[in-house]
Each structure stands twice: as structure tokens, then as C-alpha cells.
Design a protein around this motif. Structure first.
Motif, PDB file in Angstrom:
ATOM      1  N   THR A 136      17.575  -4.919  -6.926  1.00 51.28           N
ATOM      2  CA  THR A 136      18.131  -4.662  -8.257  1.00 51.28           C
ATOM      3  C   THR A 136      17.316  -5.321  -9.356  1.00 51.28           C
ATOM      4  O   THR A 136      17.750  -5.362 -10.503  1.00 51.28           O
ATOM      5  CB  THR A 136      19.584  -5.163  -8.346  1.00 51.28           C
ATOM      6  N   ASP A 137      16.143  -5.834  -9.024  1.00 52.81           N
ATOM      7  CA  ASP A 137      15.318  -6.524 -10.019  1.00 52.81           C
ATOM      8  C   ASP A 137      13.851  -6.174  -9.785  1.00 52.81           C
ATOM      9  O   ASP A 137      13.518  -5.415  -8.878  1.00 52.81           O
ATOM     10  CB  ASP A 137      15.544  -8.036  -9.922  1.00 52.81           C
ATOM     11  N   TRP A 138      12.972  -6.765 -10.594  1.00 50.17           N
ATOM     12  CA  TRP A 138      11.543  -6.517 -10.465  1.00 50.17           C
ATOM     13  C   TRP A 138      10.988  -7.233  -9.236  1.00 50.17           C
ATOM     14  O   TRP A 138      11.417  -8.333  -8.892  1.00 50.17           O
ATOM     15  CB  TRP A 138      10.812  -6.991 -11.716  1.00 50.17           C
ATOM     16  N   ASN A 139      10.016  -6.585  -8.593  1.00 48.28           N
ATOM     17  CA  ASN A 139       9.274  -7.139  -7.468  1.00 48.28           C
ATOM     18  C   ASN A 139       7.788  -7.065  -7.783  1.00 48.28           C
ATOM     19  O   ASN A 139       7.349  -6.172  -8.519  1.00 48.28           O
ATOM     20  CB  ASN A 139       9.525  -6.321  -6.192  1.00 48.28           C
ATOM     21  N   THR A 140       7.013  -7.975  -7.194  1.00 46.11           N
ATOM     22  CA  THR A 140       5.560  -7.934  -7.352  1.00 46.11           C
ATOM     23  C   THR A 140       4.920  -7.609  -6.007  1.00 46.11           C
ATOM     24  O   THR A 140       5.128  -8.324  -5.018  1.00 46.11           O
ATOM     25  CB  THR A 140       5.017  -9.278  -7.865  1.00 46.11           C
ATOM     26  N   LEU A 141       4.168  -6.512  -5.989  1.00 42.69           N
ATOM     27  CA  LEU A 141       3.447  -6.074  -4.795  1.00 42.69           C
ATOM     28  C   LEU A 141       1.957  -6.306  -5.016  1.00 42.69           C
ATOM     29  O   LEU A 141       1.406  -5.905  -6.031  1.00 42.69           O
ATOM     30  CB  LEU A 141       3.700  -4.584  -4.540  1.00 42.69           C
ATOM     31  N   ARG A 142       1.328  -6.966  -4.058  1.00 42.56           N
ATOM     32  CA  ARG A 142      -0.120  -7.205  -4.110  1.00 42.56           C
ATOM     33  C   ARG A 142      -0.743  -6.575  -2.872  1.00 42.56           C
ATOM     34  O   ARG A 142      -0.250  -6.765  -1.753  1.00 42.56           O
ATOM     35  CB  ARG A 142      -0.407  -8.707  -4.155  1.00 42.56           C
ATOM     36  N   ILE A 143      -1.803  -5.824  -3.087  1.00 44.86           N
ATOM     37  CA  ILE A 143      -2.510  -5.145  -2.001  1.00 44.86           C
ATOM     38  C   ILE A 143      -3.983  -5.501  -2.098  1.00 44.86           C
ATOM     39  O   ILE A 143      -4.595  -5.326  -3.157  1.00 44.86           O
ATOM     40  CB  ILE A 143      -2.359  -3.613  -2.101  1.00 44.86           C
ATOM     41  N   GLU A 144      -4.542  -5.997  -1.014  1.00 46.61           N
ATOM     42  CA  GLU A 144      -5.978  -6.255  -0.971  1.00 46.61           C
ATOM     43  C   GLU A 144      -6.610  -5.320   0.050  1.00 46.61           C
ATOM     44  O   GLU A 144      -6.248  -5.343   1.230  1.00 46.61           O
ATOM     45  CB  GLU A 144      -6.278  -7.705  -0.605  1.00 46.61           C
ATOM     46  N   VAL A 145      -7.506  -4.475  -0.428  1.00 47.26           N
ATOM     47  CA  VAL A 145      -8.221  -3.537   0.442  1.00 47.26           C
ATOM     48  C   VAL A 145      -9.662  -4.023   0.556  1.00 47.26           C
ATOM     49  O   VAL A 145     -10.359  -4.154  -0.455  1.00 47.26           O
ATOM     50  CB  VAL A 145      -8.190  -2.111  -0.146  1.00 47.26           C
ATOM     51  N   ASN A 146     -10.085  -4.313   1.766  1.00 47.90           N
ATOM     52  CA  ASN A 146     -11.441  -4.812   1.997  1.00 47.90           C
ATOM     53  C   ASN A 146     -12.069  -3.976   3.099  1.00 47.90           C
ATOM     54  O   ASN A 146     -11.752  -4.144   4.279  1.00 47.90           O
ATOM     55  CB  ASN A 146     -11.390  -6.293   2.401  1.00 47.90           C
ATOM     56  N   GLY A 147     -12.909  -3.034   2.691  1.00 44.79           N
ATOM     57  CA  GLY A 147     -13.475  -2.099   3.657  1.00 44.79           C
ATOM     58  C   GLY A 147     -12.375  -1.238   4.249  1.00 44.79           C
ATOM     59  O   GLY A 147     -11.669  -0.528   3.530  1.00 44.79           O
ATOM     60  N   SER A 148     -12.187  -1.322   5.556  1.00 43.04           N
ATOM     61  CA  SER A 148     -11.157  -0.522   6.219  1.00 43.04           C
ATOM     62  C   SER A 148      -9.900  -1.333   6.523  1.00 43.04           C
ATOM     63  O   SER A 148      -8.990  -0.850   7.189  1.00 43.04           O
ATOM     64  CB  SER A 148     -11.709   0.064   7.519  1.00 43.04           C
ATOM     65  N   SER A 149      -9.846  -2.562   6.027  1.00 42.26           N
ATOM     66  CA  SER A 149      -8.702  -3.434   6.271  1.00 42.26           C
ATOM     67  C   SER A 149      -7.890  -3.597   4.998  1.00 42.26           C
ATOM     68  O   SER A 149      -8.450  -3.673   3.900  1.00 42.26           O
ATOM     69  CB  SER A 149      -9.187  -4.803   6.754  1.00 42.26           C
ATOM     70  N   TYR A 150      -6.563  -3.635   5.138  1.00 42.33           N
ATOM     71  CA  TYR A 150      -5.757  -3.966   3.966  1.00 42.33           C
ATOM     72  C   TYR A 150      -4.597  -4.880   4.309  1.00 42.33           C
ATOM     73  O   TYR A 150      -4.058  -4.838   5.412  1.00 42.33           O
ATOM     74  CB  TYR A 150      -5.295  -2.735   3.182  1.00 42.33           C
ATOM     75  N   THR A 151      -4.276  -5.737   3.323  1.00 41.27           N
ATOM     76  CA  THR A 151      -3.232  -6.743   3.461  1.00 41.27           C
ATOM     77  C   THR A 151      -2.272  -6.608   2.290  1.00 41.27           C
ATOM     78  O   THR A 151      -2.704  -6.306   1.171  1.00 41.27           O
ATOM     79  CB  THR A 151      -3.835  -8.161   3.480  1.00 41.27           C
ATOM     80  N   THR A 152      -0.990  -6.822   2.545  1.00 40.86           N
ATOM     81  CA  THR A 152      -0.002  -6.740   1.470  1.00 40.86           C
ATOM     82  C   THR A 152       0.788  -8.042   1.355  1.00 40.86           C
ATOM     83  O   THR A 152       0.999  -8.756   2.339  1.00 40.86           O
ATOM     84  CB  THR A 152       0.997  -5.588   1.694  1.00 40.86           C
ATOM     85  N   TRP A 153       1.223  -8.317   0.130  1.00 42.19           N
ATOM     86  CA  TRP A 153       2.129  -9.418  -0.178  1.00 42.19           C
ATOM     87  C   TRP A 153       3.258  -8.855  -1.032  1.00 42.19           C
ATOM     88  O   TRP A 153       3.025  -7.992  -1.887  1.00 42.19           O
ATOM     89  CB  TRP A 153       1.437 -10.510  -0.978  1.00 42.19           C
ATOM     90  N   LEU A 154       4.461  -9.337  -0.825  1.00 42.34           N
ATOM     91  CA  LEU A 154       5.599  -8.960  -1.655  1.00 42.34           C
ATOM     92  C   LEU A 154       6.240 -10.233  -2.194  1.00 42.34           C
ATOM     93  O   LEU A 154       6.653 -11.102  -1.417  1.00 42.34           O
ATOM     94  CB  LEU A 154       6.616  -8.145  -0.852  1.00 42.34           C
ATOM     95  N   ASN A 155       6.276 -10.326  -3.516  1.00 36.06           N
ATOM     96  CA  ASN A 155       6.834 -11.505  -4.190  1.00 36.06           C
ATOM     97  C   ASN A 155       6.254 -12.800  -3.638  1.00 36.06           C
ATOM     98  O   ASN A 155       6.951 -13.793  -3.427  1.00 36.06           O
ATOM     99  CB  ASN A 155       8.364 -11.505  -4.078  1.00 36.06           C
ATOM    100  N   GLY A 156       4.931 -12.772  -3.391  1.00 35.76           N
ATOM    101  CA  GLY A 156       4.208 -13.957  -2.950  1.00 35.76           C
ATOM    102  C   GLY A 156       4.212 -14.199  -1.459  1.00 35.76           C
ATOM    103  O   GLY A 156       3.530 -15.109  -0.975  1.00 35.76           O
ATOM    104  N   THR A 157       4.953 -13.416  -0.687  1.00 34.37           N
ATOM    105  CA  THR A 157       5.015 -13.575   0.764  1.00 34.37           C
ATOM    106  C   THR A 157       4.107 -12.556   1.445  1.00 34.37           C
ATOM    107  O   THR A 157       4.226 -11.351   1.194  1.00 34.37           O
ATOM    108  CB  THR A 157       6.456 -13.390   1.274  1.00 34.37           C
ATOM    109  N   GLU A 158       3.201 -13.018   2.298  1.00 32.16           N
ATOM    110  CA  GLU A 158       2.326 -12.091   3.018  1.00 32.16           C
ATOM    111  C   GLU A 158       3.148 -11.283   4.018  1.00 32.16           C
ATOM    112  O   GLU A 158       3.936 -11.835   4.784  1.00 32.16           O
ATOM    113  CB  GLU A 158       1.215 -12.850   3.745  1.00 32.16           C
ATOM    114  N   ILE A 159       2.956  -9.971   3.988  1.00 31.19           N
ATOM    115  CA  ILE A 159       3.751  -9.077   4.830  1.00 31.19           C
ATOM    116  C   ILE A 159       2.978  -8.615   6.061  1.00 31.19           C
ATOM    117  O   ILE A 159       3.476  -8.697   7.181  1.00 31.19           O
ATOM    118  CB  ILE A 159       4.238  -7.843   4.028  1.00 31.19           C
TER     119      ILE A 159
END
Length: 197
Positions: A136-159
Motif C-alpha cells: 500500500t506504499d512506495w517500494n524501491t526496486l534496484r536491478i543490476e544487469v552485468n553481462g548475462s547476469s542480473y541481481t535484484t534488491w527490493l527496499n534495500g534487501t537483496e532478493i
């Protein structure tokens, strides 16, 4: 005074180390400049917020950056669920490899911050995002794409981190409004930077 200076210096150094690459806005908060859509009428901008709302035909759309040669990059954005059953996501270089935002149409449960790939479905399924997702509120999504690998974080937590065998080497970044849904979703503070390879 002697104790204060080292404390200030330490805080500065920690800040400098944690800031990482310099992210720059790729959404100006005023209009769709720098982006292209098939159906611009479903994308609206007001007060720095980009909102996508499906029309009565529920055809959906993908809003792509006009820059179409992203390779390795970091993307960070805020999103907020609107009305309906939310099924959205961020496309990585094409309209196939996607980081899900909201509910999976096939699994009927929230899969935010996890990859979806046609033909493979959801190759990684973890519950980590559900412990930090604000529905019910704002979230921050971070995506790092490095070559063929990608990593995500949601609200500062690595997923998760995923190594893809099918991601294309370069292309645009896209935001999805899924078809066949009555829904809305909002985005703000869309930032990105390209990474050296």
C-alpha cells in the motif's frame, strides 16, 4: 573536538563507499521524453509520477526507453501498486527477459523482484521479497544487469541473482502494463547508469 573530526571523516568515508555508481534520472517527471509507447494514452505523468492505467479494452503496453543500446547497467525506481490485480515488470534489453512486479498471471501469487522468461517461467522462486514488499506504499526496486547476469534488491534487501542463457546483449529498458487486467501502477524516481564492461 578531536573526537568529532574522526567521526565526521568516518561517516564521509562510509557514505562514499556505499553510494556506488552515480545514478542519473532517465524519467524527467514531466512527460514521456526519452521514452516511447505504442499507446501513450494509458501512460500519464503528474507531479513527478508516471502512472499506467489499463483502458476498457485491457490491451496493455510496454513503455521503452528511446535509448536502445543498454548493455550492463543499474536501474533503480520506485513503484506503487494502484487498483486491481497488479501484473507489471521491468524488461531487460527486449520484451522477453523481465523482472516481475506484482502478481504472476500463471502462478496467481506475487512474484515481485523475480525474473520471468517466456518458455522458462520463473527460474528462481524465493519468498524474500514478500517480507519487505509494501503493498500500500512506495517500494524501491534496484536491478543490476552485468553481462548475462542480473541481481535484484527490493527496499534495500537483496532478493536474487540469476545467470541467463537467453538474454540479448543490448537493448532498451521497458516498463510493462500487462494486458487482460484491470489495473494501475505508478512509478517515480527512475534512475539508471551504465556499467563498464
Amino acid at each position: 573536538m578531536k573526537a568529532t573530526i574522526p567521526s565526521i571523516l568516518l561517516a564521509f568515508l562510509l557514505s562514499a563507499c556505499s553510494s556506488g555508481p552515480d545514478l542519473k534520472p532517465i524519467f524527467n517527471g514531466e512527460n514521456l521524453e526519452g521514452w516511447v509507447a505504442n499507446r501513450e494514452e494509458i501512460w500519464t505523468v503528474a507531479d513527478g509520477v508516471l502512472t499506467a492505467t489499463n483502458d476498457p479494452d485491457q490491451k496493455g503496453d510496454i513503455l521503452f526507453t528511446t535509448k536502445n543500446d543498454y548493455r550492463s547497467f543499474i536501474l533503480e525506481l520506485d513503484f506503487k501498486f494502484g487498483e486491481g490485480r497488479i501484473d507489471s515488470g521491468v524488461f531487460l534489453r527486449d520484451n522477453k527477459e523481465q523482472i516481475q512486479i506484482g502478481e504472476s498471471g500463471s502462478l496467481k501469487r506475487d512474484m515481485t523482484a523475480l525474473p520471468y522468461i517466456p518458455g522458462k517461467g520463473y527460474p528462481i522462486q524465493v519468498e524474500t521479497a514478500q517480507t519487505v514488499l509494501e503493498k500500500t506504499d512506495w517500494n524501491t526496486l534496484r536491478i543490476e544487469v552485468n553481462g548475462s547476469s542480473y541481481t535484484t534488491w527490493l527496499n534495500g534487501t537483496e532478493i536474487m541473482t540469476y545467470e541467463s542463457e537467453t538474454i540479448v546483449p543490448r537493448g532498451p529498458i521497458g516498463l510493462q502494463l500487462h494486458p487482460k487486467r484491470e489495473m494501475s501502477i505508478s512509478f517515480r524516481n527512475i534512475l539508471a547508469t551504465e556499467l563498464p564492461e
